[in-house]
Design an enzyme around this catalytic site. Structure first.
Site, PDB file in Angstrom:
ATOM      1  N   ASP A 149       0.868  -1.180   0.000  1.00  0.00           N
ATOM      2  CA  ASP A 149       0.000   0.000   0.000  1.00  0.00           C
ATOM      3  C   ASP A 149       0.904   1.228   0.000  1.00  0.00           C
ATOM      4  OD1 ASP A 149       0.772   0.553   2.737  1.00  0.00           O
ATOM      5  OD2 ASP A 149      -0.699  -0.924   3.397  1.00  0.00           O
ATOM      6  N   GLU A 197      -1.576   0.216  -5.208  1.00  0.00           N
ATOM      7  CA  GLU A 197      -1.560   1.518  -4.536  1.00  0.00           C
ATOM      8  C   GLU A 197      -0.148   2.099  -4.493  1.00  0.00           C
ATOM      9  OE1 GLU A 197      -5.547   1.410  -1.770  1.00  0.00           O
ATOM     10  OE2 GLU A 197      -3.634   1.027  -0.778  1.00  0.00           O
ATOM     11  N   THR A 236      -4.085   5.602  -5.078  1.00  0.00           N
ATOM     12  CA  THR A 236      -5.126   5.926  -4.100  1.00  0.00           C
ATOM     13  C   THR A 236      -4.977   7.365  -3.631  1.00  0.00           C
ATOM     14  OG1 THR A 236      -6.250   5.166  -2.095  1.00  0.00           O
ATOM     15  CG2 THR A 236      -3.837   5.136  -2.069  1.00  0.00           C
ATOM     16  N   ASN A 237      -5.887   7.781  -2.749  1.00  0.00           N
ATOM     17  CA  ASN A 237      -6.007   9.157  -2.270  1.00  0.00           C
ATOM     18  C   ASN A 237      -6.376  10.124  -3.392  1.00  0.00           C
ATOM     19  OD1 ASN A 237      -3.410   8.129  -0.282  1.00  0.00           O
ATOM     20  ND2 ASN A 237      -5.294   8.899   0.653  1.00  0.00           N
ATOM     21  N   GLU A 295     -10.977  -0.532  -5.847  1.00  0.00           N
ATOM     22  CA  GLU A 295     -11.366  -0.922  -4.488  1.00  0.00           C
ATOM     23  C   GLU A 295     -12.354   0.092  -3.936  1.00  0.00           C
ATOM     24  OE1 GLU A 295      -8.120  -1.380  -1.778  1.00  0.00           O
ATOM     25  OE2 GLU A 295      -6.884  -2.512  -3.189  1.00  0.00           O
ATOM     26  N   ASP A 304     -18.859  -5.469  15.585  1.00  0.00           N
ATOM     27  CA  ASP A 304     -17.676  -6.246  15.232  1.00  0.00           C
ATOM     28  C   ASP A 304     -18.058  -7.717  15.300  1.00  0.00           C
ATOM     29  OD1 ASP A 304     -15.123  -7.415  15.007  1.00  0.00           O
ATOM     30  OD2 ASP A 304     -14.810  -7.264  17.167  1.00  0.00           O
ATOM     31  N   HIS A 308     -12.028  -8.933  16.413  1.00  0.00           N
ATOM     32  CA  HIS A 308     -10.898  -8.134  15.936  1.00  0.00           C
ATOM     33  C   HIS A 308     -11.432  -6.787  15.469  1.00  0.00           C
ATOM     34  CE1 HIS A 308      -6.932  -7.296  14.201  1.00  0.00           C
ATOM     35  NE2 HIS A 308      -7.596  -6.750  13.188  1.00  0.00           N
ATOM     36  N   LYS A 314     -14.683   4.747  12.785  1.00  0.00           N
ATOM     37  CA  LYS A 314     -13.878   5.256  13.883  1.00  0.00           C
ATOM     38  C   LYS A 314     -14.515   6.540  14.398  1.00  0.00           C
ATOM     39  CE  LYS A 314     -10.398   2.280  13.685  1.00  0.00           C
ATOM     40  NZ  LYS A 314     -10.086   1.353  14.784  1.00  0.00           N
TER      41      LYS A 314
END
Length: 752
Positions: A149, A197, A236-237, A295, A304, A308, A314
């Site tokens: 990544d 990426e 990405t980004n 993606e 969850d 995990h 978040k």
């Protein structure tokens, strides 16, 4: 003559009418789903995607599937019958399967690193199953032994001693040999991705000249195996200003051979869909490339499923523009498809990332889950990965971090959102119902009045919104009003019968004014730079960079970071206080960061640092004694060039009273925090009290930005118009205008 002309006119009208009828008949005979079909009755709403073609790629990446099946995970169809997941995907409109390939995801003893243990053998097996179900295969070569990544582009173990020319040779040989094996096994490869990426590095190389040569070696191998296979590069980004434009121009300058410019796009990280369309359309129009999303995903629940922790949602650093529900997930997918279709003919498809990565067992069976993750690689990483990736997988190995973003529930049954890949062609309608209720969050200082809203906002499954009256539990509300510092929950009932929760956080009184920079008046804050340092910190409107609210103090500079921000607070009662703030950021080499507090008698300092985007550090100084009513608090931030980050939520609150009879050394000048002793007399060169800074050091605030591998957004500078100077200018302007009007009126009267 008139009759002849009129007859010709009538004949022409009949001819045109004939052609119009034929045209209407031809349009009526077009039975393509996107033009004639009515919305399907379903249990979710899906707006039909305008302009989608029959060849549009509706793909999924299910690279973890073999490890999940080895861990006894079962999948079902819509009627609850156990069924091969590839068949279920095909029935729901999927026409392409993406599979990642790692060179050697095993340790020296043959233990898998996890994440599906996706070597070439597993890619071939997945590819064959996809092909057998009529789907094409998109091969994603990471050219690494584990996750690649923007932050990690590690060289495979077998290539560790390679120089650059060796790497080129290995990329060509590995790519060509791997593809030939896949095709020989009957895998219908339609597209191959060279790297994953690769924003700024690839196989350990960070210079774009070298990166481009490596890309071309992969592309050359693919062309030689089968010239009809499309070559994709993946970045990405997209929300980062001009990133894709710069990358595309660099690729063209270096004559990189590729067909498809692919982007990751996760709605809670990567900005708006309008921006995604815009940046990809620029690449398509200017550089003649096809574009797609390689993606994407979205959450359907906060829960969850396996013990995990999940990557989303978040509490900070993520923007959720859709309800966290099955309907919200379906709408998010539909909108990403529309964004790519809106690029035009060059927008060729969308891949959903890991829609089948569901739990191997419930959280209550965590020990058993861990055994399965270790044995079969069905978690995102196993403990064996630490030999290759000690700083990430070696510390945080475990299960699925995206089980709540899957398109199957925790037990393997397809969610209604899986059907969106069919419904984008036709649209779908469902009975209207509440999809999301916005819970209430209220923070008050102790002693302040608590007043909960009389209505709350709800979102329906057709995207419409409304406010509904709510009745709060008076018993719970009274308990909160009488409570001390702490968190209180108050349940409410809507007219519809649904329930809502108000979370009330009662904090000690915060003496810092505009502590989170949300108010337009920022006059109480001073940003101070050493002489000769250009301003590089500003107050920006960017929720992703804020701990709470929308605003934070953002910093970034290619010349290095060096500034202080502080506020002097007066009128404090004598007593002991605590001071803290929140800080996040990255790329801060050789940093020197600390918070401070100072009185005429004593100064305090607590060191801190940054360790990644949205990883908020919270340094605190305790037992600050104030006896004369005044205290200066602040933060000092120093780091090398290209460091970035943001500060937010400054808190100063009283801890306990001070009694004059106490035998504290009030006149003492030293206090130790974090192993550092600070003394007032030691601040000749680096004093952090505002009164010791010269006026020439106080420079105006100007814009700055950061570029990260997680989140890049241009902020909006908070307007500072609510100042006495602006008010005075405005009043003066009004007086001038009024005077002019009166003068003109009087003069006109005299003339008349």
């Amino acid at each position: 003559m008139f009759k002849k002309t009129f007859s010709i006119f009538i004949i022409l009208m009949l001819v045109f009418s004939f052609f119009d009828l034929n045209t209407y008949a031809e349009d009526s005979e077009d039975t393509s789903p996107n033009k004639t079909s009515e919305p399907v009755e379903a249990d979710i709403f899906v707006e039909k995607v305008n302009g989608i073609s029959e060849s549009f790629i509706k793909g999924v990446d299910i690279s973890s599937i073999l490890s999940l099946e080895a861990s006894d995970v079962n999948f079902y169809n819509e009627i609850g019958k156990q069924q091969d997941i590839f068949q279920t995907l095909k029935e729901n409109g999927i026409n392409y399967v993406r599979v990642r390939v790692w060179n050697d995801p095993y340790d020296k003893d043959g233990n898998g690193y996890g994440g599906g243990n996706n070597d070439l053998a597993k890619a071939i097996e997945i590819g064959k199953r996809a092909t057998n179900h009529g789907m094409k295969v998109f091969v994603d070569f990471h050219y690494s032994d584990f996750w690649a990544d923007p932050d990690k582009q590690q060289v495979p173990k077998a290539w560790t001693d390679h120089n650059f020319e060796d790497k080129k040779s290995s990329v060509y040989t590995y790519t060509k040999g791997s593809l030939e094996k896949m095709i020989d096994e009957g895998v219908d490869v339609g597209m191959v991705q060279v790297g994953n990426e690769t924003n700024s590095s690839f196989i350990g190389e960070s210079e774009w000249g070298e990166i481009s040569e490596l890309f071309n070696e992969g592309s050359r191998a693919i062309r030689e195996v089968d010239s009809t296979i499309q070559v994709a590069l993946h970045f990405t980004n997209p929300e980062a200003s001009e990133r894709y434009q710069t990358i595309a121009e660099t690729l063209e300058e270096n004559q990189v051979d590729y067909d498809v410019f692919a982007s990751s796009y996760y709605p809670f990280w990567h900005g708006t869909l309008d921006n995604l369309t815009s940046v990809l359309k620029h690449v398509a129009d200017k550089h003649g490339k096809e574009v797609m999303v390689a993606e994407t995903s979205y959450t359907y629940t906060n829960q969850d499923g396996d013990g995990h922790e999940n990557t989303a949602p978040k509490s900070t650093g993520q923007d959720f523009h859709y309800p966290i529900s099955v309907q919200g997930q379906a709408t998010a997918i539909r909108d990403v498809v529309q964004a790519i279709v809106d690029v035009g003919d060059a927008g060729i498809g969308v891949f959903y990332w890991e829609p089948a990565w569901i739990p191997v067992g419930p959280p209550a069976e965590l020990k058993q889950n861990k055994d399965l993750w270790e044995q079969h690689g069905s978690g995102w990483a196993s403990s064996f990965a630490k030999e290759y990736d000690p700083d990430d997988a070696g510390k945080w190995y475990g299960g699925s971090a995206v089980d709540n973003q899957a398109l199957f529930d925790f037990n393997g049954h397809p969610l209604s959102s899986l059907s969106v890949f069919n419904y984008v062609d036709t649209g779908a309608v469902a009975p209207l119902q509440v999809d999301e209720i916005n819970d209430v969050f209220l923070t008050v200082s102790i002693g302040e009045e608590i007043e909960l809203p009389k209505t709350v906002q709800v979102t329906y499954n057709d995207r419409s919104e409304d406010t509904i009256t709510v009745t709060w539990s008076q018993e719970q509300l009274e308990k909160a009003k009488k409570g001390e510092v702490g968190t209180y929950k108050v349940h409410g009932t809507l007219e519809s019968g649904d329930t809502v929760i108000a979370t009330i956080e009662i904090e000690p009184k915060n003496y810092v004014k505009n502590h989170s920079f949300e108010d337009s008046d920022l006059s109480m804050w001073n940003i101070i730079y050493p002489e000769g340092v250009r301003p590089h910190a500003d107050f920006q409107n960017n929720p992703s960079d804020a701990k709470t609210g929308n605003y934070s103090l953002h910093f970034h500079s290619s010349d290095g970071i060096n500034f202080k921000v502080e506020q002097t607070i007066t009128g404090l009662e004598s007593g002991y206080y605590s001071f803290n703030m929140f800080l996040q950021g990255g790329d801060a080499d050789d940093s020197d960061m600390y918070i401070y507090a100072g009185t005429p008698e004593t100064s305090y300092k607590e060191f801190t640092s940054v360790d990644g985007w949205a990883n908020w550090n919270n340094p605190e100084i305790n037992e600050i004694l104030v006896t004369d009513g005044s205290l200066t608090i602040g933060a000092s931030i120093k780091a090398d060039s290209d460091a970035w980050g943001s500060l937010d939520d400054f808190y100063l609150y009283k801890v306990r009273e001070y009694e004059e009879s106490e035998e504290d050394d009030v006149g003492g000048s030293e206090k130790e925090h974090n192993g550092q002793i600070e003394s007032k007399k030691n601040h000749d060169e680096d004093n952090f009290i505002n009164e010791h800074e010269s006026d020439t050091d106080k420079q105006p605030i100007e814009g700055g930005k950061k570029e990260t591998n997680k989140q890049n957004k241009e902020g909006e500078i908070l307007p500072k118009t609510a100042t006495s100077m602006y008010v005075s200018l405005f009043v003066g302007l009004l007086l001038i205008i009024n005077g002019t009007v009166i003068f003109c009126y009087a003069r006109r009267k005299r003339i008349l």
